[in-house]
Write an enzyme that holds these catalytic residues in place. Structure first.
Site, mmCIF file in Angstrom:
data_model
loop_
_atom_site.group_PDB
_atom_site.id
_atom_site.type_symbol
_atom_site.label_atom_id
_atom_site.label_comp_id
_atom_site.label_asym_id
_atom_site.label_seq_id
_atom_site.Cartn_x
_atom_site.Cartn_y
_atom_site.Cartn_z
ATOM 1 N N HIS A 199 0.856 -1.266 -0.013
ATOM 2 C CA HIS A 199 0.219 0.208 -0.031
ATOM 3 C C HIS A 199 0.765 1.187 0.047
ATOM 4 O O HIS A 199 0.211 2.562 -0.110
ATOM 5 C CB HIS A 199 -1.147 0.119 1.140
ATOM 6 C CG HIS A 199 -1.282 -1.286 1.438
ATOM 7 N ND1 HIS A 199 -0.953 -2.084 2.400
ATOM 8 C CD2 HIS A 199 -2.498 -1.911 0.920
ATOM 9 C CE1 HIS A 199 -1.722 -3.263 2.716
ATOM 10 N NE2 HIS A 199 -2.724 -2.811 1.859
ATOM 11 N N GLY A 207 -8.352 12.289 5.141
ATOM 12 C CA GLY A 207 -8.904 11.045 4.637
ATOM 13 C C GLY A 207 -8.832 11.174 3.083
ATOM 14 O O GLY A 207 -8.304 10.381 2.545
ATOM 15 N N ARG A 236 -6.317 16.352 -0.238
ATOM 16 C CA ARG A 236 -6.219 17.204 0.631
ATOM 17 C C ARG A 236 -4.784 17.215 1.361
ATOM 18 O O ARG A 236 -4.085 18.303 1.652
ATOM 19 C CB ARG A 236 -7.026 17.054 1.909
ATOM 20 C CG ARG A 236 -6.934 18.313 2.976
ATOM 21 C CD ARG A 236 -7.903 18.067 4.149
ATOM 22 N NE ARG A 236 -9.410 17.707 3.777
ATOM 23 C CZ ARG A 236 -9.949 16.837 4.414
ATOM 24 N NH1 ARG A 236 -9.709 16.214 5.458
ATOM 25 N NH2 ARG A 236 -11.372 16.513 4.029
ATOM 26 N N ARG A 267 -2.344 3.250 -5.381
ATOM 27 C CA ARG A 267 -3.693 3.364 -5.099
ATOM 28 C C ARG A 267 -4.355 4.515 -5.065
ATOM 29 O O ARG A 267 -5.219 4.952 -4.389
ATOM 30 C CB ARG A 267 -4.252 2.330 -3.768
ATOM 31 C CG ARG A 267 -4.026 1.146 -3.824
ATOM 32 C CD ARG A 267 -4.329 0.308 -2.505
ATOM 33 N NE ARG A 267 -4.032 -1.416 -2.540
ATOM 34 C CZ ARG A 267 -4.907 -1.900 -2.837
ATOM 35 N NH1 ARG A 267 -6.252 -1.772 -2.971
ATOM 36 N NH2 ARG A 267 -4.521 -3.359 -2.757
ATOM 37 N N ARG A 309 -4.148 12.972 12.849
ATOM 38 C CA ARG A 309 -5.261 13.212 11.594
ATOM 39 C C ARG A 309 -5.715 14.472 11.561
ATOM 40 O O ARG A 309 -6.417 14.898 12.659
ATOM 41 C CB ARG A 309 -6.426 11.988 12.045
ATOM 42 C CG ARG A 309 -7.741 12.210 11.357
ATOM 43 C CD ARG A 309 -8.580 10.915 11.308
ATOM 44 N NE ARG A 309 -10.014 11.164 11.142
ATOM 45 C CZ ARG A 309 -10.602 11.586 10.166
ATOM 46 N NH1 ARG A 309 -10.092 11.796 9.196
ATOM 47 N NH2 ARG A 309 -11.869 12.040 10.314
ATOM 48 N N VAL A 310 -5.955 15.092 10.323
ATOM 49 C CA VAL A 310 -6.914 16.118 10.015
ATOM 50 C C VAL A 310 -7.878 15.647 8.986
ATOM 51 O O VAL A 310 -8.004 15.932 7.885
ATOM 52 C CB VAL A 310 -5.678 17.146 9.569
ATOM 53 C CG1 VAL A 310 -5.186 17.643 10.549
ATOM 54 C CG2 VAL A 310 -4.915 16.679 8.165
ATOM 55 N N GLY A 311 -9.113 15.681 9.729
ATOM 56 C CA GLY A 311 -10.184 15.125 9.025
ATOM 57 C C GLY A 311 -11.511 16.097 8.984
ATOM 58 O O GLY A 311 -11.513 17.065 9.876
ATOM 59 N N SER A 312 -12.435 15.741 8.687
ATOM 60 C CA SER A 312 -13.902 16.188 8.544
ATOM 61 C C SER A 312 -14.941 15.297 9.590
ATOM 62 O O SER A 312 -14.470 14.182 9.565
ATOM 63 C CB SER A 312 -14.468 16.437 6.942
ATOM 64 O OG SER A 312 -14.513 15.358 6.661
ATOM 65 N N GLU A 372 -17.602 10.771 13.040
ATOM 66 C CA GLU A 372 -16.579 10.638 12.047
ATOM 67 C C GLU A 372 -16.220 9.044 11.808
ATOM 68 O O GLU A 372 -17.121 8.388 12.130
ATOM 69 C CB GLU A 372 -15.440 11.469 12.116
ATOM 70 C CG GLU A 372 -14.703 11.190 13.350
ATOM 71 C CD GLU A 372 -13.607 9.940 13.577
ATOM 72 O OE1 GLU A 372 -12.533 10.295 13.216
ATOM 73 O OE2 GLU A 372 -14.085 8.986 14.142
ATOM 74 N N GLU A 395 -13.046 7.234 11.340
ATOM 75 C CA GLU A 395 -11.543 6.711 11.537
ATOM 76 C C GLU A 395 -10.754 6.589 12.810
ATOM 77 O O GLU A 395 -9.995 5.913 13.158
ATOM 78 C CB GLU A 395 -10.582 7.513 10.498
ATOM 79 C CG GLU A 395 -10.815 7.151 9.034
ATOM 80 C CD GLU A 395 -12.211 7.958 8.521
ATOM 81 O OE1 GLU A 395 -12.674 7.763 7.523
ATOM 82 O OE2 GLU A 395 -12.499 9.102 9.111
ATOM 83 N N SER A 441 -17.774 19.816 8.962
ATOM 84 C CA SER A 441 -18.387 19.907 7.652
ATOM 85 C C SER A 441 -19.554 19.899 7.387
ATOM 86 O O SER A 441 -20.270 20.779 6.459
ATOM 87 C CB SER A 441 -17.558 18.934 6.875
ATOM 88 O OG SER A 441 -17.980 17.682 7.251
ATOM 89 N N ASP A 442 -20.614 19.440 8.182
ATOM 90 C CA ASP A 442 -21.950 19.583 8.327
ATOM 91 C C ASP A 442 -22.184 19.174 9.649
ATOM 92 O O ASP A 442 -21.650 18.841 10.655
ATOM 93 C CB ASP A 442 -22.554 18.312 7.175
ATOM 94 C CG ASP A 442 -22.269 17.070 7.703
ATOM 95 O OD1 ASP A 442 -22.910 16.120 8.136
ATOM 96 O OD2 ASP A 442 -20.835 16.818 7.589
ATOM 97 N N ARG A 478 -14.373 21.082 1.413
ATOM 98 C CA ARG A 478 -13.628 20.201 2.458
ATOM 99 C C ARG A 478 -12.209 19.795 2.196
ATOM 100 O O ARG A 478 -11.376 19.408 2.893
ATOM 101 C CB ARG A 478 -14.441 18.823 2.659
ATOM 102 C CG ARG A 478 -15.798 18.970 2.837
ATOM 103 C CD ARG A 478 -16.647 17.848 3.045
ATOM 104 N NE ARG A 478 -18.163 18.010 3.091
ATOM 105 C CZ ARG A 478 -18.953 17.158 3.917
ATOM 106 N NH1 ARG A 478 -18.777 16.044 4.073
ATOM 107 N NH2 ARG A 478 -20.388 17.641 3.705
#
Length: 235
Positions: A5, A21, A25, A44, A88-91, A179, A181, A203-204, A217
């Site tokens: 991977h 994610g 981004r 991938r 982790r920098v996510g929504s 979220e 993860e 984000s919502d 996003r």
């Protein structure tokens, strides 16, 4: 040493890795915040880059969607590439009423409906949490930036589209956001004796109006990105 991977070789990935994610981004962060960037992975489509932020080496790599995906990438980073810290920098979708779109959430701990933790053979219920050192540094940076933030637990769910939605139940138990993860990241970090933190931008919201577009996003979470990067260079 490459994996199925990740095509990076030893030494190409920094000790601290930011992980959104969305691989685009990751590309945005690398191109807009880092210097001397090198792409170490395209397998991938999960883009990974190493560069420098304010003179210190930092990597950024996508982790994909869901607990199984981040579980693979973070396991490999911790155990095969000698990474010490993952942020982790996510929504996320807001749950509590005082959490609004574009607010930042620091995930102190993660509830879950996933079976991911069963592999560790632990009796009872394991409660995965952030590394306090990372959390404290990031919160202090957020205070200095004067951005609106919340610190508390989040729900890491296995499903985005759910037939039976337990979000209101978790909201009533104090969960700030949902979220997909964090629980795997924190469990992998605990087993590897490494450090992890999730920083989220709302984000919502599941219980009131407001939602960001896919493009917003991808490129709009600059406060969160800067907090994560400033945390990274303190490690």
């Amino acid at each position: 040493m490459a994996t199925p991977h990740n095509s990076a070789e030893k030494g190409e990935i920094a000790k601290t890795v930011l992980m959104p994610g969305d691989p685009l981004r990751a590309k945005f962060i690398a191109e807009n915040f880092l210097t001397d960037i090198k792409c170490f992975n395209e397998v991938r489509g999960m883009l990974g880059f190493t560069g420098k932020y304010q003179g210190k080496e930092v990597s950024v790599m996508g982790h994909g969607m869901g607990i199984p995906s981040i579980g693979i990438y973070t396991y490999e980073l911790f155990n095969f590439y000698d990474v010490d810290n993952i942020i982790r920098v996510g929504s996320a979708g807001g749950l509590k009423e005082d959490v609004n779109v574009m607010d930042i959430v620091f995930a102190m701990g993660a509830h879950t409906d996933s079976n991911y933790g069963f592999q560790f053979g632990l009796p009872g219920t394991f409660c995965p949490t952030a590394s306090y050192d990372l959390l404290e540094k990031a919160v202090n940076i957020a205070r200095e930036k004067n951005v609106k933030f919340h610190v508390g637990n989040v729900l890491s769910s296995d499903a985005f589209y759910k037939k039976c939605n337990e979000s209101e139940l978790y909201k009533n138990m104090g969960a700030l956001a949902v979220e997909m993860e964090t629980v795997a990241l924190y469990m992998n970090a605990a087993e590897a004796k490494k450090n992890a933190l999730t920083i989220l931008t709302i984000s919502d919201h599941l219980f009131k109006a407001g939602e960001l577009s896919a493009k917003e996003r991808e490129t709009g979470f600059t406060d969160m990105m800067e907090i994560a990067l400033k945390t990274a260079i303190q490690l």
